[in-house]
Design a protein around this motif. Structure first.
Motif: not given
Length: 340
Positions: A5, A10-11, A18, A27-29, A31, A156, A158, A169
């Motif tokens: 990612i 969006k997570l 997920v 971290n591109y998620y 949360y 990171t 998910a 996460l």
């Protein structure tokens, strides 16, 4: 197998699952606790910091697992087994600890109750951990600064589970040199950034009741002065999109394949041999100390964990094919059985 990612996503989708399983070097998620569609009592959020040098380990935890919340401080001497612990626990916190939704945005976490104090002050390039209280009737004070190098890459993940609405996460941030001290009574424990390093284990999720996992991690300074670290783990859920295994060298992350461990479960302090399917992580850990913990209540709820520290020797191969020879690196691997 390795879905990276590299842009914000969006997570969780509208069903609380997920949206895009995978891994990132940052971290591109995105949360949000409010996006979770599971029973609020099942939500678990924690920031766990572990600092180790050649002899001592400090563990500082901020955790809100909904049924309860805690701030805890532990220091143990791996040479003697002597352990110092202090904590503050509250029931039915249900998110009231306001755990951050992003590990890297500036924030302050604080637990203050009944003479116990614990604080994490996070800024762009440093994390300041402080605490105070009493341990066995003696005053303790902790003042520790974790230096986060500019542009540091980390892992990171998910990860989905089989059950709808369950997810994990996680961020594992290695190779943070540590400066500071811990005072307990008349004893003083000093941490030097040449030999002391921290890992942040930042977790958010909804877990199945029973989970059984392996987690290994370590950081060190190589003879050339460069920082090296590794993160390995398995058993955390459906990892078909990516493994939880990564090398870190000079601030950059290098993804590797599946890792497995072979050891004698009846003799936990016998050597552990680690092998990756791509041949890029070949290590043997010679154990020195088992930080065994058990919080199982009536055999129904709680954790049992063998966190084994030792000296690691072997080879690690970077993305460009460079082979790093690792000698007597202090690191750990744990086998944890959770019913929570």
């Amino acid at each position: 197998m390795q879905t990276e990612i590299s842009a914000p996503v969006k997570l969780l989708d509208s069903t609380g699952n997920v949206a895009v399983p995978g891994y990132g070097k940052q971290n591109y998620y995105v949360y949000s606790r409010s996006a979770i569609r599971a029973n609020p009592l099942r939500i678990k959020e924690w920031d766990f910091y572990q600092i180790s040098d050649e002899r001592y380990t400090v563990q500082i935890t901020f955790a809100d697992i909904s049924l309860g919340g805690a701030g805890s401080f532990t220091l143990f001497d791996r040479a003697t087994g002597k352990k110092y612990e202090a904590a503050s626990v509250s029931l039915l916190t249900l998110g009231r600890m306001h755990m951050p939704e992003n590990a890297n945005e500036p924030h302050v976490l604080e637990v203050k109750k009944s003479g116990f104090f614990l604080r994490a002050d996070v800024n762009k390039n440093r994390r300041i951990l402080s605490g105070a209280g009493t341990i066995h009737g003696e005053p303790f004070r902790a003042d520790l600064t974790l230096h986060q190098p500019e542009g540091l890459e980390y892992l990171t993940m998910a990860v989905p589970f089989k059950k709808n609405g369950h997810f994990y996460l996680n961020q594992k941030m290695n190779c943070m040199p540590v400066t500071g001290r811990v005072c307990i009574g008349s004893r003083e424990f000093l941490f030097d950034p040449k030999t002391a390093f921290a890992v942040l284990d930042w977790g958010r999720g909804v877990w199945p009741y029973h989970c059984d996992w392996y987690w290994g991690n370590g950081s060190c300074r190589l003879p050339d002065g460069k920082l090296f670290g590794f993160e390995i783990g398995w058993g955390f859920g459906d990892m078909s999109a990516a493994t939880e295994n990564m090398l870190f060298y000079n601030g950059k992350a290098h993804k590797i394949g599946t890792v497995a461990a072979a050891y004698d479960e009846e003799n936990i302090l016998s050597p552990w041999v680690f092998h990756s399917d791509d041949g890029r992580f070949e290590m043997t850990m010679t154990p020195e100390y088992d930080n065994y913990t058990s919080s199982r209540v009536l055999g129904v709820v709680g954790n049992r964990c063998h966190q084994v520290f030792g000296k690691w020797n072997g080879t690690a191969v970077l993305n460009d094919g460079r082979v790093l020879t690792i000698r007597d690196m202090t690191a750990f691997c744990e086998h944890s059985d959770n019913r929570w």
